[in-house]
Design a protein around this motif. Sequence first.
Motif, mmCIF file in Angstrom:
data_model
loop_
_atom_site.group_PDB
_atom_site.id
_atom_site.type_symbol
_atom_site.label_atom_id
_atom_site.label_comp_id
_atom_site.label_asym_id
_atom_site.label_seq_id
_atom_site.Cartn_x
_atom_site.Cartn_y
_atom_site.Cartn_z
ATOM 1 N N ALA A 348 0.829 -1.206 0.000
ATOM 2 C CA ALA A 348 0.000 0.000 0.000
ATOM 3 C C ALA A 348 0.863 1.256 0.000
ATOM 4 C CB ALA A 348 -0.923 -0.018 1.214
ATOM 5 N N ARG A 349 1.946 1.229 0.783
ATOM 6 C CA ARG A 349 2.839 2.388 0.819
ATOM 7 C C ARG A 349 3.485 2.630 -0.548
ATOM 8 N NH1 ARG A 349 6.896 0.738 5.092
ATOM 9 N NH2 ARG A 349 5.762 -1.221 5.372
ATOM 10 N N TYR A 350 3.939 1.563 -1.166
ATOM 11 C CA TYR A 350 4.588 1.699 -2.475
ATOM 12 C C TYR A 350 3.587 2.185 -3.516
ATOM 13 C CZ TYR A 350 7.517 0.404 -6.528
ATOM 14 O OH TYR A 350 8.265 0.404 -7.687
ATOM 15 N N GLN A 351 2.383 1.596 -3.505
ATOM 16 C CA GLN A 351 1.394 2.009 -4.500
ATOM 17 C C GLN A 351 0.965 3.454 -4.287
ATOM 18 O OE1 GLN A 351 0.158 -0.285 -7.171
ATOM 19 N NE2 GLN A 351 0.043 1.869 -7.825
ATOM 20 N N PHE A 352 0.887 3.877 -3.026
ATOM 21 C CA PHE A 352 0.583 5.274 -2.726
ATOM 22 C C PHE A 352 1.611 6.199 -3.372
ATOM 23 C CE2 PHE A 352 2.010 8.726 0.138
ATOM 24 C CZ PHE A 352 0.925 9.583 0.043
ATOM 25 N N MET A 353 2.881 5.855 -3.295
ATOM 26 C CA MET A 353 3.911 6.694 -3.885
ATOM 27 C C MET A 353 3.888 6.611 -5.410
ATOM 28 S SD MET A 353 7.143 6.382 -1.252
ATOM 29 C CE MET A 353 7.830 7.959 -1.808
ATOM 30 N N LEU A 354 3.628 5.426 -5.954
ATOM 31 C CA LEU A 354 3.561 5.290 -7.412
ATOM 32 C C LEU A 354 2.388 6.075 -7.988
ATOM 33 C CD1 LEU A 354 4.376 1.523 -8.101
ATOM 34 C CD2 LEU A 354 5.886 3.499 -8.343
ATOM 35 N N ASP A 355 1.280 6.125 -7.275
ATOM 36 C CA ASP A 355 0.110 6.863 -7.766
ATOM 37 C C ASP A 355 0.477 8.297 -8.125
ATOM 38 O OD1 ASP A 355 -1.493 4.673 -7.444
ATOM 39 O OD2 ASP A 355 -2.565 5.425 -5.685
ATOM 40 N N SER A 356 1.415 8.876 -7.372
ATOM 41 C CA SER A 356 1.828 10.272 -7.587
ATOM 42 C C SER A 356 3.356 10.341 -7.697
ATOM 43 C CB SER A 356 1.326 11.161 -6.450
ATOM 44 O OG SER A 356 -0.065 11.049 -6.277
ATOM 45 N N ALA A 357 3.914 9.465 -8.504
ATOM 46 C CA ALA A 357 5.375 9.369 -8.588
ATOM 47 C C ALA A 357 6.006 10.686 -9.035
ATOM 48 C CB ALA A 357 5.763 8.240 -9.548
ATOM 49 N N GLU A 358 5.349 11.401 -9.938
ATOM 50 C CA GLU A 358 5.914 12.675 -10.380
ATOM 51 C C GLU A 358 6.015 13.642 -9.203
ATOM 52 O OE1 GLU A 358 5.163 16.148 -13.733
ATOM 53 O OE2 GLU A 358 3.483 15.324 -12.607
ATOM 54 N N TYR A 359 4.983 13.698 -8.367
ATOM 55 C CA TYR A 359 5.027 14.579 -7.202
ATOM 56 C C TYR A 359 6.211 14.240 -6.317
ATOM 57 C CZ TYR A 359 4.121 15.888 -2.366
ATOM 58 O OH TYR A 359 4.271 16.341 -1.078
ATOM 59 N N PHE A 360 6.396 12.961 -6.004
ATOM 60 C CA PHE A 360 7.468 12.583 -5.086
ATOM 61 C C PHE A 360 8.844 12.832 -5.687
ATOM 62 C CE2 PHE A 360 3.928 10.188 -3.206
ATOM 63 C CZ PHE A 360 4.032 10.686 -1.916
ATOM 64 N N VAL A 361 9.018 12.526 -6.964
ATOM 65 C CA VAL A 361 10.312 12.796 -7.583
ATOM 66 C C VAL A 361 10.550 14.299 -7.661
ATOM 67 C CG1 VAL A 361 11.699 12.505 -9.677
ATOM 68 C CG2 VAL A 361 10.321 10.608 -8.820
ATOM 69 N N ARG A 362 9.501 15.073 -7.888
ATOM 70 C CA ARG A 362 9.651 16.527 -7.874
ATOM 71 C C ARG A 362 10.112 17.036 -6.507
ATOM 72 N NH1 ARG A 362 4.720 19.620 -11.087
ATOM 73 N NH2 ARG A 362 5.629 19.442 -13.178
ATOM 74 N N THR A 363 9.591 16.447 -5.430
ATOM 75 C CA THR A 363 9.948 16.953 -4.106
ATOM 76 C C THR A 363 11.428 16.805 -3.825
ATOM 77 O OG1 THR A 363 9.457 14.839 -2.998
ATOM 78 C CG2 THR A 363 7.667 16.465 -3.149
ATOM 79 N N PHE A 364 12.050 15.730 -4.310
ATOM 80 C CA PHE A 364 13.468 15.584 -4.008
ATOM 81 C C PHE A 364 14.378 15.945 -5.170
ATOM 82 C CE2 PHE A 364 12.099 11.038 -4.744
ATOM 83 C CZ PHE A 364 12.820 10.767 -5.897
ATOM 84 N N ILE A 365 13.843 16.115 -6.365
ATOM 85 C CA ILE A 365 14.662 16.578 -7.487
ATOM 86 C C ILE A 365 14.531 18.085 -7.663
ATOM 87 C CG2 ILE A 365 14.865 16.548 -9.998
ATOM 88 C CD1 ILE A 365 16.197 14.177 -8.762
ATOM 89 N N ARG A 366 13.306 18.568 -7.656
ATOM 90 C CA ARG A 366 13.087 20.007 -7.826
ATOM 91 C C ARG A 366 13.212 20.745 -6.504
ATOM 92 N NH1 ARG A 366 7.563 21.991 -10.624
ATOM 93 N NH2 ARG A 366 7.022 23.462 -9.007
ATOM 94 N N GLY A 367 12.899 20.108 -5.437
ATOM 95 C CA GLY A 367 13.125 20.704 -4.135
ATOM 96 C C GLY A 367 11.933 21.393 -3.574
ATOM 97 N N PRO A 368 11.952 21.743 -2.272
ATOM 98 C CA PRO A 368 11.484 23.072 -1.951
ATOM 99 C C PRO A 368 12.587 23.910 -1.345
ATOM 100 C CG PRO A 368 10.894 21.579 -0.226
ATOM 101 C CD PRO A 368 11.767 20.810 -1.165
ATOM 102 N N VAL A 369 13.837 23.451 -1.436
ATOM 103 C CA VAL A 369 14.901 24.109 -0.678
ATOM 104 C C VAL A 369 15.582 25.232 -1.447
ATOM 105 C CG1 VAL A 369 15.364 22.072 0.699
ATOM 106 C CG2 VAL A 369 16.618 22.396 -1.426
ATOM 107 N N CYS A 370 15.259 25.417 -2.696
ATOM 108 C CA CYS A 370 15.667 26.572 -3.509
ATOM 109 C C CYS A 370 17.092 26.497 -4.051
ATOM 110 C CB CYS A 370 15.493 27.890 -2.774
ATOM 111 S SG CYS A 370 13.851 28.097 -2.088
ATOM 112 N N ARG A 371 17.999 25.941 -3.312
ATOM 113 C CA ARG A 371 19.345 25.782 -3.857
ATOM 114 C C ARG A 371 19.797 24.383 -3.502
ATOM 115 N NH1 ARG A 371 23.929 29.911 -2.112
ATOM 116 N NH2 ARG A 371 22.186 31.324 -2.520
#
Length: 782
Positions: A348-371
């Motif tokens: 369930a945890r894995y499928q939850f992340m796969l459902d919104s994989a773009e969001y999760f990859v964005r959080t650690f690739i695009r950041g919210p940390v700015c630099r």
Amino acid sequence: MLAALLVMTFSSLSNNLHAEPITTAPQRSLDYQRDIKPILENKCMACHGCYDAPCQLKLTSADGVERGASAQQVYDATRLDDAEPTRLGIDASSTEAWREMDFFSVLHAADEGKVQRLDGSLLYRMIELGQNNPLPANAVLPEDIKIGTAHAFSCPTIDDFKGYAKDNPHGGMPYAVTGLSEQEFATLSRWIGEGANTAPQAWQPSDAEKASIDRWESFFNQSGAREQLVSRYLFEHLFVAHLHFPTISGSSFYELVRSSTPPGLPVRPLRTVRPNDDPGERFYYRLRPLRETLVEKTHITYGLDDLRMRRWQQLFFQNDWAVATPPGYDYAERSNPFLTFTAIPAKARYQFMLDSAEYFVRTFIRGPVCRGQVATDVIRDQFWAVFEDPEQEAYVNDAIYRSITTPLLGLPGQDSDLSALGSEWLEYSSKRNQYLQLRHDYYAERKPGGADISEIWDGDGYNQDALLSIFRHHDSASVRRGLWGQVPDTIWVMDYPLLERTYYELVVNFNVFGSLSHQAQTRLYFDLIRNGSELNFLRFVPQDTRSALYAQWYQGHAQLKDKIAYTDVNLDVPVAIDYRTADHQDNASIMAQFASQLMTRTAGVSSGPDTLNRCPQGNCLRRELSASEVQIDRALHTFSRETGKTLPVIPLMPEVSFLRVTDGENRWVYSLVHNRSHTNVAFMFGEDTRLQPERDTLTVMRGTLGSYPNFSFDVSLDALPDFITALRAVSSSEGLSQVAEKWGVRRTNPAFWEVMADFRHYVEETDPTQAGLFDINRYQNL
């Protein structure tokens, strides 16, 4: 005539305000949200909108304007201890509290709250300095004007301003860019003279929106042990999201916070540094409206609607599972989320992340940390990411294997003590390598014939998040659904442990205010994550090609690091995918053949062929294109077959250039993305020594890509062939500057702000949910 009238009007006002201090506030003729915010939004927030805003002056909300500035920088890679966090809306609740944290006003002099001379306002003095020292139109900036994020910022107080202005005659605001219009300057000056009053952005939710807030807050605050554990898991995965209600027209954006107050009372967020820190008191999950201008860099969206609610009910509560002992918040539980949430079914945890994989990859690739260079210099400039099929992935489907490997999946970085850096790194890297060996042995025994393409998740035939393209832009990065650009040198295959660890290492457990030790541990472990993703991919290529591919990724000194820090490439298990080439040492051919198999496997969720970057014959134009778009695509497609060796302009290009093509009232927007090649990305320092400019490529994307455009070009449709010809002929920085002289939008171009605003308008028109301000802190001086 109008300009002269405005100057006369302002001159009269200015002379009056400079003459004597005002003890009684004049009538306020200006409204902050109506009259002042649009000016700040159009001319100021492009530099003052994120953690790396100069002097922490964050102007995207009235609270940030009132808070003011600080000489303390958020980004400091040398500090030995964690810094005190300074998050707006969290770490202080009043202007007085910010003053105690060494923030100083940019609106008023020391005696805040009284209307004074304009000279007592740092903001006024800054914009006046800029107005009195304009830069030549469309000129290259002088060398003494420093731009970018590498130089040290000057953060003068009003008492220091005289010396600052003398030393920095071009240090006024807006800095190193086309300045305010006379009307904007007069409006800001009058507002400051009237007391510089601010007002928060209005929040007026509809009845439907209020009902949705109540419904979701009720869901997150259920009382059962299972429900509370799921809510904690969801919170830790959504705390950086800009939540919205996609089925409600005009929905505001919200953030999910832990509040000391229950639903129905004003939100008072806990001041914990991380979302998995011990709350220390009873709390409630609350939706707090974002009352600020949205900045593209931190605007990572996630929708909440009936479909999402039903999906979560299905994933987390359909199966019969129980919580034996609710987890706490100690060191072990924060460092290993697989232990913390072991009661929740792993699938369930894995499928939850796969459902919104773009969001999760964005959080650690695009950041919210700015630099994000602490993370981005560990990844290549262009690669694809895919995921293991949840029906076959080992960790979520085999309880015995999961129980053996879970203790090995902890993450470093919680300890900020510099003395712990070496020991923590050795402990966690050793566990990671033990895990990889266990994983290899398990897959080899389960599938002795090797991996087949069915192990790659196909998005269940509908979810386009199954295919992601990542582009690095030095210290930031971007994510786009689909397979874009030329077939890359490397592809990541992420299973659940890799996806979850990456998220926790770079988002949940990362502290932007953290010490040198914390940042180093984060960077070093992310290096192992990248390496693990690449090793996962090697399972899908023939045995006798793996060494050659791996050697291409880890050239030079990385070969020594490979022997010390990484595990060996496994060559003993074959692959169950048919590769036709006779020359299995041809890396490009192997990658192209896997890409072909991947595209066939995921055809149901593909965004279509990338006709701009992968069309060898140049005849792959989409049927829906207009005649003008066909002309533009054909012109830009010429870059797709080139490298830095065949086209010298490519290594000279900025990381990301926006291109606007116009024809009367029509305009089209593209991004030119410079992908730098490296001998390896295995080290924290010395990147310049590992570049391979002759292998650089240029990816052409429709629309905007990236939060930080490094330059932009504005070209008419008729002139596009000449622009492309001129660009292709460039072989030196001087040649590129000549192209910029004719078609570029330099920082000093009178149309600079209009063009930048139009790029944002384009996103508002094509994908309004994702629209936010672009940041120009990295805009170059071509």
